[in-house]
Design a protein around this motif. Sequence first.
Motif, PDB file in Angstrom:
ATOM      1  N   VAL A  99       0.858  -1.190   0.000  1.00 28.47           N
ATOM      2  CA  VAL A  99       0.000   0.000   0.000  1.00 28.47           C
ATOM      3  C   VAL A  99       0.890   1.234   0.000  1.00 28.47           C
ATOM      4  O   VAL A  99       1.868   1.314   0.731  1.00 28.47           O
ATOM      5  CB  VAL A  99      -0.949  -0.008   1.220  1.00 28.47           C
ATOM      6  N   ASP A 100       0.532   2.217  -0.817  1.00 26.98           N
ATOM      7  CA  ASP A 100       1.281   3.467  -0.925  1.00 26.98           C
ATOM      8  C   ASP A 100       0.634   4.521  -0.034  1.00 26.98           C
ATOM      9  O   ASP A 100      -0.451   5.021  -0.331  1.00 26.98           O
ATOM     10  CB  ASP A 100       1.296   3.927  -2.380  1.00 26.98           C
ATOM     11  N   PHE A 101       1.300   4.847   1.094  1.00 25.67           N
ATOM     12  CA  PHE A 101       0.826   5.851   2.044  1.00 25.67           C
ATOM     13  C   PHE A 101       1.534   7.196   1.844  1.00 25.67           C
ATOM     14  O   PHE A 101       1.585   8.005   2.764  1.00 25.67           O
ATOM     15  CB  PHE A 101       1.090   5.387   3.481  1.00 25.67           C
ATOM     16  N   THR A 102       2.061   7.481   0.671  1.00 24.66           N
ATOM     17  CA  THR A 102       2.782   8.722   0.431  1.00 24.66           C
ATOM     18  C   THR A 102       1.902   9.919   0.778  1.00 24.66           C
ATOM     19  O   THR A 102       0.796  10.056   0.261  1.00 24.66           O
ATOM     20  CB  THR A 102       3.252   8.813  -1.038  1.00 24.66           C
ATOM     21  N   GLY A 103       2.402  10.763   1.680  1.00 19.61           N
ATOM     22  CA  GLY A 103       1.685  11.973   2.065  1.00 19.61           C
ATOM     23  C   GLY A 103       0.421  11.739   2.872  1.00 19.61           C
ATOM     24  O   GLY A 103      -0.346  12.666   3.123  1.00 19.61           O
ATOM     25  N   ALA A 104       0.181  10.516   3.302  1.00 20.28           N
ATOM     26  CA  ALA A 104      -1.039  10.192   4.060  1.00 20.28           C
ATOM     27  C   ALA A 104      -0.915  10.644   5.511  1.00 20.28           C
ATOM     28  O   ALA A 104       0.180  10.837   6.032  1.00 20.28           O
ATOM     29  CB  ALA A 104      -1.316   8.697   4.004  1.00 20.28           C
ATOM     30  N   ASN A 105      -2.046  10.799   6.161  1.00 21.65           N
ATOM     31  CA  ASN A 105      -2.101  11.171   7.568  1.00 21.65           C
ATOM     32  C   ASN A 105      -2.538   9.962   8.385  1.00 21.65           C
ATOM     33  O   ASN A 105      -3.695   9.557   8.319  1.00 21.65           O
ATOM     34  CB  ASN A 105      -3.082  12.331   7.773  1.00 21.65           C
ATOM     35  N   ARG A 118       5.864  -4.372   2.320  1.00 23.35           N
ATOM     36  CA  ARG A 118       6.096  -3.559   1.126  1.00 23.35           C
ATOM     37  C   ARG A 118       5.303  -2.255   1.097  1.00 23.35           C
ATOM     38  O   ARG A 118       5.113  -1.666   0.043  1.00 23.35           O
ATOM     39  CB  ARG A 118       5.840  -4.367  -0.147  1.00 23.35           C
ATOM     40  N   ALA A 119       4.822  -1.768   2.249  1.00 20.66           N
ATOM     41  CA  ALA A 119       4.106  -0.496   2.300  1.00 20.66           C
ATOM     42  C   ALA A 119       5.102   0.650   2.128  1.00 20.66           C
ATOM     43  O   ALA A 119       6.249   0.571   2.560  1.00 20.66           O
ATOM     44  CB  ALA A 119       3.351  -0.357   3.612  1.00 20.66           C
ATOM     45  N   LYS A 120       4.641   1.716   1.500  1.00 20.28           N
ATOM     46  CA  LYS A 120       5.480   2.877   1.211  1.00 20.28           C
ATOM     47  C   LYS A 120       5.039   4.038   2.105  1.00 20.28           C
ATOM     48  O   LYS A 120       3.854   4.380   2.132  1.00 20.28           O
ATOM     49  CB  LYS A 120       5.330   3.247  -0.270  1.00 20.28           C
ATOM     50  N   PHE A 121       6.007   4.664   2.816  1.00 20.38           N
ATOM     51  CA  PHE A 121       5.714   5.703   3.794  1.00 20.38           C
ATOM     52  C   PHE A 121       6.474   7.000   3.523  1.00 20.38           C
ATOM     53  O   PHE A 121       7.084   7.554   4.422  1.00 20.38           O
ATOM     54  CB  PHE A 121       6.076   5.217   5.203  1.00 20.38           C
ATOM     55  N   GLU A 122       6.444   7.532   2.342  1.00 20.20           N
ATOM     56  CA  GLU A 122       7.129   8.793   2.037  1.00 20.20           C
ATOM     57  C   GLU A 122       6.283   9.961   2.528  1.00 20.20           C
ATOM     58  O   GLU A 122       5.104  10.072   2.171  1.00 20.20           O
ATOM     59  CB  GLU A 122       7.362   8.934   0.522  1.00 20.20           C
ATOM     60  N   ASN A 123       6.872  10.833   3.364  1.00 18.80           N
ATOM     61  CA  ASN A 123       6.177  12.024   3.880  1.00 18.80           C
ATOM     62  C   ASN A 123       4.846  11.686   4.549  1.00 18.80           C
ATOM     63  O   ASN A 123       3.875  12.433   4.440  1.00 18.80           O
ATOM     64  CB  ASN A 123       5.959  13.050   2.765  1.00 18.80           C
ATOM     65  N   THR A 124       4.801  10.555   5.241  1.00 17.72           N
ATOM     66  CA  THR A 124       3.592  10.114   5.932  1.00 17.72           C
ATOM     67  C   THR A 124       3.615  10.641   7.369  1.00 17.72           C
ATOM     68  O   THR A 124       4.618  10.512   8.058  1.00 17.72           O
ATOM     69  CB  THR A 124       3.513   8.575   5.929  1.00 17.72           C
TER      70      THR A 124
END
Length: 166
Positions: A99-105, A118-124
């Motif tokens: 799951v792509d959480f880029t920019g998520a809150n 494999r989750a993505k946490f850029e700027n989360t």
Amino acid sequence: MNFLTKLISGVLACVVLFFPLTAQAQTSTVFERQSLISADLSRENLSGETLQLREISDANLTEANLSHTDLRGSIFTESVMVEANLEGANLTFTVLNAVDFTGANLSQAILEDAILSRAKFENTTITGADFSNAVLDNSQIDQLCKSAEGVNEETGVATRDSLGCL
């Protein structure tokens, strides 16, 4: 307790657990199905919904509002949650594979016992999120520990402690 009382209690428990008693127990029309494959839920407002035990694969939840949503036991596979609002969401026992959480809150979210392979946490944003017993790889933990702060208001667990940050 005699056999008949146990039998009646068991039947009543099954009815309460598996059949909604009122229309208010139903979730939004978007989530009437247990499985959502390739669904476009971008910018949907699902705040406060009870969406337990759903299968959501290859879904677009970009900028969706899932704040304070109960997603316990759901399975998300290769879904996009870019800039989604999951503040205060309950993701206990949830599988979040690729799951792509880029920019998520994810502020104040509960991710206890979640699997985040494999989750993505850029700027989360993860302030006050509880990752207790969550399955994360070392690189994800290192990345999340850089911005981990706060205490989850519901569980009382510090984000840094739940991630095992040094």
